[in-house]
Write a protein that holds these residues in place. Sequence first.
Motif, PDB file in Angstrom:
ATOM      1  N   ASP A 114       0.861  -1.176   0.000  1.00 43.20           N
ATOM      2  CA  ASP A 114       0.000   0.000   0.000  1.00 43.20           C
ATOM      3  C   ASP A 114       0.908   1.240   0.000  1.00 43.20           C
ATOM      4  OD1 ASP A 114      -3.019   0.994   0.858  1.00 43.20           O
ATOM      5  OD2 ASP A 114      -1.426   2.289   1.646  1.00 43.20           O
ATOM      6  N   GLU A 115       0.835   2.023  -1.066  1.00 40.22           N
ATOM      7  CA  GLU A 115       1.753   3.151  -1.223  1.00 40.22           C
ATOM      8  C   GLU A 115       1.676   4.132  -0.061  1.00 40.22           C
ATOM      9  OE1 GLU A 115       3.220   6.197  -4.719  1.00 40.22           O
ATOM     10  OE2 GLU A 115       1.088   5.677  -4.635  1.00 40.22           O
ATOM     11  N   GLY A 116       0.467   4.461   0.374  1.00 41.89           N
ATOM     12  CA  GLY A 116       0.315   5.405   1.477  1.00 41.89           C
ATOM     13  C   GLY A 116       0.888   4.873   2.772  1.00 41.89           C
ATOM     14  N   ALA A 117       0.638   3.595   3.067  1.00 40.03           N
ATOM     15  CA  ALA A 117       1.168   2.980   4.287  1.00 40.03           C
ATOM     16  C   ALA A 117       2.691   2.935   4.236  1.00 40.03           C
ATOM     17  CB  ALA A 117       0.598   1.578   4.462  1.00 40.03           C
ATOM     18  N   ARG A 118       3.224   2.555   3.075  1.00 44.50           N
ATOM     19  CA  ARG A 118       4.683   2.473   2.923  1.00 44.50           C
ATOM     20  C   ARG A 118       5.324   3.852   3.097  1.00 44.50           C
ATOM     21  NH1 ARG A 118       4.658   0.530  -1.739  1.00 44.50           N
ATOM     22  NH2 ARG A 118       5.062   2.404  -2.934  1.00 44.50           N
ATOM     23  N   GLN A 119       4.748   4.877   2.477  1.00 51.98           N
ATOM     24  CA  GLN A 119       5.316   6.220   2.592  1.00 51.98           C
ATOM     25  C   GLN A 119       5.226   6.741   4.018  1.00 51.98           C
ATOM     26  OE1 GLN A 119       3.091   8.283  -0.439  1.00 51.98           O
ATOM     27  NE2 GLN A 119       4.635   7.885  -2.003  1.00 51.98           N
ATOM     28  N   ALA A 120       4.103   6.464   4.697  1.00 56.86           N
ATOM     29  CA  ALA A 120       3.967   6.902   6.090  1.00 56.86           C
ATOM     30  C   ALA A 120       5.034   6.251   6.957  1.00 56.86           C
ATOM     31  CB  ALA A 120       2.566   6.572   6.605  1.00 56.86           C
ATOM     32  N   LEU A 121       5.231   4.946   6.774  1.00 50.65           N
ATOM     33  CA  LEU A 121       6.238   4.231   7.561  1.00 50.65           C
ATOM     34  C   LEU A 121       7.643   4.727   7.231  1.00 50.65           C
ATOM     35  CD1 LEU A 121       6.985   1.997   9.563  1.00 50.65           C
ATOM     36  CD2 LEU A 121       6.975   0.393   7.639  1.00 50.65           C
ATOM     37  N   LEU A 122       7.947   4.909   5.946  1.00 49.44           N
ATOM     38  CA  LEU A 122       9.267   5.409   5.561  1.00 49.44           C
ATOM     39  C   LEU A 122       9.517   6.803   6.113  1.00 49.44           C
ATOM     40  CD1 LEU A 122       9.543   4.146   1.875  1.00 49.44           C
ATOM     41  CD2 LEU A 122      11.012   3.488   3.799  1.00 49.44           C
ATOM     42  N   GLY A 123       8.490   7.631   6.132  1.00 54.29           N
ATOM     43  CA  GLY A 123       8.638   8.964   6.722  1.00 54.29           C
ATOM     44  C   GLY A 123       9.010   8.875   8.183  1.00 54.29           C
ATOM     45  N   ARG A 124       8.381   7.963   8.898  1.00 57.27           N
ATOM     46  CA  ARG A 124       8.696   7.777  10.315  1.00 57.27           C
ATOM     47  C   ARG A 124      10.114   7.246  10.490  1.00 57.27           C
ATOM     48  NH1 ARG A 124       3.328   4.751  12.750  1.00 57.27           N
ATOM     49  NH2 ARG A 124       1.847   6.449  12.398  1.00 57.27           N
ATOM     50  N   GLU A 176       9.061  12.492  17.896  1.00 58.71           N
ATOM     51  CA  GLU A 176       7.713  12.043  17.565  1.00 58.71           C
ATOM     52  C   GLU A 176       7.738  10.896  16.557  1.00 58.71           C
ATOM     53  OE1 GLU A 176       8.496  15.204  17.857  1.00 58.71           O
ATOM     54  OE2 GLU A 176       7.019  16.170  19.171  1.00 58.71           O
ATOM     55  N   ALA A 177       8.695  10.933  15.643  1.00 61.03           N
ATOM     56  CA  ALA A 177       8.803   9.866  14.649  1.00 61.03           C
ATOM     57  C   ALA A 177       9.232   8.567  15.315  1.00 61.03           C
ATOM     58  CB  ALA A 177       9.796  10.258  13.554  1.00 61.03           C
ATOM     59  N   ALA A 178      10.186   8.652  16.227  1.00 63.79           N
ATOM     60  CA  ALA A 178      10.617   7.457  16.960  1.00 63.79           C
ATOM     61  C   ALA A 178       9.463   6.912  17.789  1.00 63.79           C
ATOM     62  CB  ALA A 178      11.815   7.790  17.846  1.00 63.79           C
ATOM     63  N   ASP A 179       8.694   7.813  18.411  1.00 66.36           N
ATOM     64  CA  ASP A 179       7.519   7.377  19.182  1.00 66.36           C
ATOM     65  C   ASP A 179       6.519   6.645  18.291  1.00 66.36           C
ATOM     66  OD1 ASP A 179       8.560   8.537  21.456  1.00 66.36           O
ATOM     67  OD2 ASP A 179       7.322  10.353  21.327  1.00 66.36           O
ATOM     68  N   ALA A 180       6.326   7.165  17.070  1.00 67.24           N
ATOM     69  CA  ALA A 180       5.355   6.557  16.148  1.00 67.24           C
ATOM     70  C   ALA A 180       5.798   5.170  15.713  1.00 67.24           C
ATOM     71  CB  ALA A 180       5.150   7.458  14.934  1.00 67.24           C
TER      72      ALA A 180
END
Length: 197
Positions: free
Chosen positions: A102-112, A121-125
């Motif tokens: 899922d492109e959106g899920a992958r991009q969200a995870l890569l951003g974190r 906040e990214a480490a927390d996520a």
Amino acid sequence: MSSKPRTGRRPGPSSTRDEILRAARRRFADDGYDRATFRSIAADGGVDPALVVQFFGSKKQLFAAATVSPVTLAELSEQSEPGPPAEAGLRLARLLMRWLDDEGARQALLGRIRSASSEPEAADAVREMIDGQLTAFAAQMDGDRPDVRASLLATQFLGVVLARFVVRSEPLASMDPAEIAEWLAPTFDLYLGGSSA
């Protein structure tokens, strides 16, 4: 003819906020928190930077909104067929690969992930994903210490994400997700059900 982004709200029904979020998700996935700017995100979304500020206020608020996965592991798990405990590792590996598809899920995870070293906040996520979703999956198995098992599962999964999408290490970067799942399954089985003694 000018190619400058339009200022103000667009005419008609506004999807501007969603377009900014999509642009921000891509930009955070590619550049991480530190290098992504309101200006670059606005350019990607075809809007004035003032609109990004208007909708999201601060970079931290934009990052928080953009790196929420549009689909969760729990949702994908609910859509999956249950199977025998002996195939738990393979099911989880396939589920994680499906999530990355899922492109959106992958991009969200890569951003974190790209931002975790510099942005608390990214480490927390990332930790939330581990503590919430993977621990819940590990807790369904018979083994003790689901928290430890989830952390070990996360090391494997995050390692695959980094190697495949950030470092682009071959052959992993171009392998079929189903094949990666087959390779991951035995290790996942060990972490899910193996003895901790």
